[in-house]
Design a protein around this motif. Structure first.
Motif, PDB file in Angstrom:
ATOM      1  N   THR A  20     -30.241 -31.438  -9.890  1.00 31.86           N
ATOM      2  CA  THR A  20     -29.017 -31.035 -10.549  1.00 31.86           C
ATOM      3  C   THR A  20     -28.152 -32.444 -10.782  1.00 31.86           C
ATOM      4  OG1 THR A  20     -27.882 -30.946  -8.086  1.00 31.86           O
ATOM      5  CG2 THR A  20     -29.570 -29.125  -8.747  1.00 31.86           C
ATOM      6  N   PRO A  21     -26.903 -31.583 -11.145  1.00 32.05           N
ATOM      7  CA  PRO A  21     -25.963 -32.947 -11.484  1.00 32.05           C
ATOM      8  C   PRO A  21     -25.533 -33.948 -10.346  1.00 32.05           C
ATOM      9  CG  PRO A  21     -25.176 -30.844 -12.434  1.00 32.05           C
ATOM     10  CD  PRO A  21     -26.441 -30.470 -11.510  1.00 32.05           C
ATOM     11  N   ARG A  22     -25.707 -33.317  -9.211  1.00 36.00           N
ATOM     12  CA  ARG A  22     -25.435 -34.201  -7.964  1.00 36.00           C
ATOM     13  C   ARG A  22     -26.624 -34.464  -6.965  1.00 36.00           C
ATOM     14  NH1 ARG A  22     -19.909 -31.772  -5.494  1.00 36.00           N
ATOM     15  NH2 ARG A  22     -21.122 -29.853  -5.697  1.00 36.00           N
ATOM     16  N   LEU A  23     -27.654 -33.623  -6.947  1.00 37.16           N
ATOM     17  CA  LEU A  23     -28.505 -33.496  -5.935  1.00 37.16           C
ATOM     18  C   LEU A  23     -30.099 -33.727  -6.579  1.00 37.16           C
ATOM     19  CD1 LEU A  23     -27.242 -30.436  -4.278  1.00 37.16           C
ATOM     20  CD2 LEU A  23     -26.743 -32.696  -3.639  1.00 37.16           C
ATOM     21  N   VAL A  90     -32.774 -31.927   0.848  1.00 41.30           N
ATOM     22  CA  VAL A  90     -31.758 -32.069  -0.243  1.00 41.30           C
ATOM     23  C   VAL A  90     -31.249 -33.455  -0.106  1.00 41.30           C
ATOM     24  CG1 VAL A  90     -29.419 -31.164  -0.837  1.00 41.30           C
ATOM     25  CG2 VAL A  90     -31.186 -29.625  -0.013  1.00 41.30           C
ATOM     26  N   ARG A  91     -31.402 -34.290  -1.156  1.00 45.17           N
ATOM     27  CA  ARG A  91     -30.817 -35.741  -1.173  1.00 45.17           C
ATOM     28  C   ARG A  91     -29.790 -35.746  -2.297  1.00 45.17           C
ATOM     29  NH1 ARG A  91     -36.561 -36.675  -0.679  1.00 45.17           N
ATOM     30  NH2 ARG A  91     -36.834 -38.093   1.092  1.00 45.17           N
ATOM     31  N   ARG A  92     -28.559 -36.714  -1.720  1.00 44.18           N
ATOM     32  CA  ARG A  92     -27.382 -37.168  -2.731  1.00 44.18           C
ATOM     33  C   ARG A  92     -27.572 -38.326  -2.587  1.00 44.18           C
ATOM     34  NH1 ARG A  92     -20.996 -35.537  -2.497  1.00 44.18           N
ATOM     35  NH2 ARG A  92     -20.761 -36.245  -4.501  1.00 44.18           N
ATOM     36  N   GLU A  93     -27.523 -39.034  -3.603  1.00 43.63           N
ATOM     37  CA  GLU A  93     -27.654 -40.635  -4.081  1.00 43.63           C
ATOM     38  C   GLU A  93     -28.798 -41.227  -2.908  1.00 43.63           C
ATOM     39  OE1 GLU A  93     -23.481 -41.698  -3.030  1.00 43.63           O
ATOM     40  OE2 GLU A  93     -22.796 -41.089  -4.878  1.00 43.63           O
ATOM     41  N   GLY A  94     -29.774 -40.337  -2.988  1.00 46.20           N
ATOM     42  CA  GLY A  94     -30.931 -41.112  -2.241  1.00 46.20           C
ATOM     43  C   GLY A  94     -31.050 -40.797  -0.824  1.00 46.20           C
ATOM     44  N   LYS A  95     -29.922 -39.949   0.118  1.00 46.15           N
ATOM     45  CA  LYS A  95     -29.744 -39.908   1.299  1.00 46.15           C
ATOM     46  C   LYS A  95     -30.075 -38.557   1.594  1.00 46.15           C
ATOM     47  CE  LYS A  95     -26.462 -40.271   5.133  1.00 46.15           C
ATOM     48  NZ  LYS A  95     -25.130 -40.738   5.387  1.00 46.15           N
ATOM     49  N   VAL A  96     -30.936 -37.756   2.336  1.00 45.62           N
ATOM     50  CA  VAL A  96     -31.147 -36.562   2.927  1.00 45.62           C
ATOM     51  C   VAL A  96     -29.968 -36.001   3.433  1.00 45.62           C
ATOM     52  CG1 VAL A  96     -32.375 -35.204   4.376  1.00 45.62           C
ATOM     53  CG2 VAL A  96     -33.622 -36.807   3.240  1.00 45.62           C
ATOM     54  N   ILE A  97     -29.257 -34.969   3.081  1.00 48.96           N
ATOM     55  CA  ILE A  97     -28.138 -34.373   3.648  1.00 48.96           C
ATOM     56  C   ILE A  97     -28.560 -33.000   4.160  1.00 48.96           C
ATOM     57  CG2 ILE A  97     -26.509 -35.682   2.110  1.00 48.96           C
ATOM     58  CD1 ILE A  97     -26.252 -33.330   0.293  1.00 48.96           C
ATOM     59  N   GLY A  98     -29.483 -32.454   3.967  1.00 49.23           N
ATOM     60  CA  GLY A  98     -29.950 -31.146   4.170  1.00 49.23           C
ATOM     61  C   GLY A  98     -31.169 -30.798   3.836  1.00 49.23           C
ATOM     62  N   PHE A  99     -31.150 -29.340   4.013  1.00 56.80           N
ATOM     63  CA  PHE A  99     -32.422 -28.472   3.884  1.00 56.80           C
ATOM     64  C   PHE A  99     -32.226 -27.329   2.817  1.00 56.80           C
ATOM     65  CE2 PHE A  99     -34.151 -24.347   5.418  1.00 56.80           C
ATOM     66  CZ  PHE A  99     -35.478 -24.680   5.055  1.00 56.80           C
ATOM     67  N   GLN A 100     -32.882 -27.095   1.895  1.00 61.13           N
ATOM     68  CA  GLN A 100     -32.984 -25.884   1.384  1.00 61.13           C
ATOM     69  C   GLN A 100     -34.503 -25.325   1.112  1.00 61.13           C
ATOM     70  OE1 GLN A 100     -30.234 -24.100  -0.539  1.00 61.13           O
ATOM     71  NE2 GLN A 100     -32.244 -22.597  -0.183  1.00 61.13           N
ATOM     72  N   GLY A 101     -34.660 -24.084   1.823  1.00 64.27           N
ATOM     73  CA  GLY A 101     -35.967 -23.349   1.794  1.00 64.27           C
ATOM     74  C   GLY A 101     -36.022 -22.272   0.916  1.00 64.27           C
ATOM     75  N   ILE A 102     -37.280 -21.936   0.353  1.00 63.74           N
ATOM     76  CA  ILE A 102     -37.686 -20.775  -0.476  1.00 63.74           C
ATOM     77  C   ILE A 102     -39.164 -20.440   0.014  1.00 63.74           C
ATOM     78  CG2 ILE A 102     -38.240 -22.193  -2.495  1.00 63.74           C
ATOM     79  CD1 ILE A 102     -37.434 -20.109  -4.355  1.00 63.74           C
ATOM     80  N   SER A 103     -39.417 -19.097   0.214  1.00 69.52           N
ATOM     81  CA  SER A 103     -40.547 -18.541   0.785  1.00 69.52           C
ATOM     82  C   SER A 103     -40.855 -17.372   0.199  1.00 69.52           C
ATOM     83  CB  SER A 103     -40.354 -18.377   2.168  1.00 69.52           C
ATOM     84  OG  SER A 103     -39.446 -17.603   2.873  1.00 69.52           O
TER      85      SER A 103
END
Length: 222
Positions: A20-23, A90-103
């Motif tokens: 995405t634009p930031r992630l 979920v990474r921003r600028e190469g750093k993990v910042i969280g989690f996004q799951g889909i099942s």
């Protein structure tokens, strides 16, 4: 021993990436899980709040980290075309910042997905959670031909519900749950493809490496 005429990648998900634009979102790997555990231990909500299913603040640091890693390992090990969970880091600028799951369960028949997510507290309130969920919903509707998506949130998790409404979800009933030994309620929310079409972002999603994953996800959608 008979040699394989053609190499078959046993885990094509390692090449999947959503941008995405930031992630940048990629399915979990062991190194990334250690980063995610650090984010979880640092905190994903204030001590007085319990917006998530897991009682993060009621567990020791060691239990939070180990429990998170084991849970995502189980999802990875149990993934099949009939029942799968993709846990994106979920990474921003190469750093993990969280989690996004889909099942999904029996996706080939139901064409329905369920999402769940969280970000570390320093990364909340900037629209990043909305951007991450938009990424997996766009993948589901546009690339996998899903027809609807579901999510849940505690009745007092107003920020999570606000994100859902922003993306076109509508309330779809409630169910009882338990937190700290007391009854509470989950709000169920449903998003139809037509609803998402009216709430699409102005930016395009960049998707790489998805087509080889189709057999693992119970779809042959091109």
């Amino acid at each position: 021993m008979t040699e394989l005429a053609e190499w078959i990648d046993p885990w094509p998900l390692r090449h999947l990436v959503l941008r995405t634009p930031r992630l940048e979102l990629r399915p979990d790997d062991d190194e990334g899980l250690l980063e995610l555990a650090e984010v979880a231990v640092a905190g994903v909500h204030p001590p007085e709040g319990l917006p998530l299913g897991r009682l993060w603040r009621d567990e020791s640091t060691e239990d939070i980290a180990r429990g998170l890693v084991q849970a995502l390992w189980r999802d990875r090990a149990n993934l099949s075309p009939l029942n799968w969970s993709l846990n994106f880091l979920v990474r921003r600028e190469g750093k993990v910042i969280g989690f996004q799951g889909i099942s999904a369960d029996q996706f080939a028949i139901k064409r329905e997905v369920t999402t769940a997510s969280w970000l570390g507290m320093p990364f909340q309130g900037q629209g990043l959670g909305t951007e991450a969920r938009t990424a997996v919903l766009t993948m589901a509707f546009d690339c996998l031909a899903a027809v609807q998506a579901r999510t849940t949130a505690w009745e007092d998790a107003h920020t999570s519900q606000q994100v859902s409404r922003k993306l076109g979800y509508r309330p779809d009933g409630a169910e009882r749950g338990v937190r700290r030994g007391r009854p509470s309620s989950f709000i169920r929310m449903l998003l139809l493809r037509s609803g998402f079409d009216h709430h699409r972002p102005p930016w395009p999603l960049e998707v790489e490496g998805l087509q080889p994953c189709f057999p693992l996800l119970g779809t042959d959608q091109p």
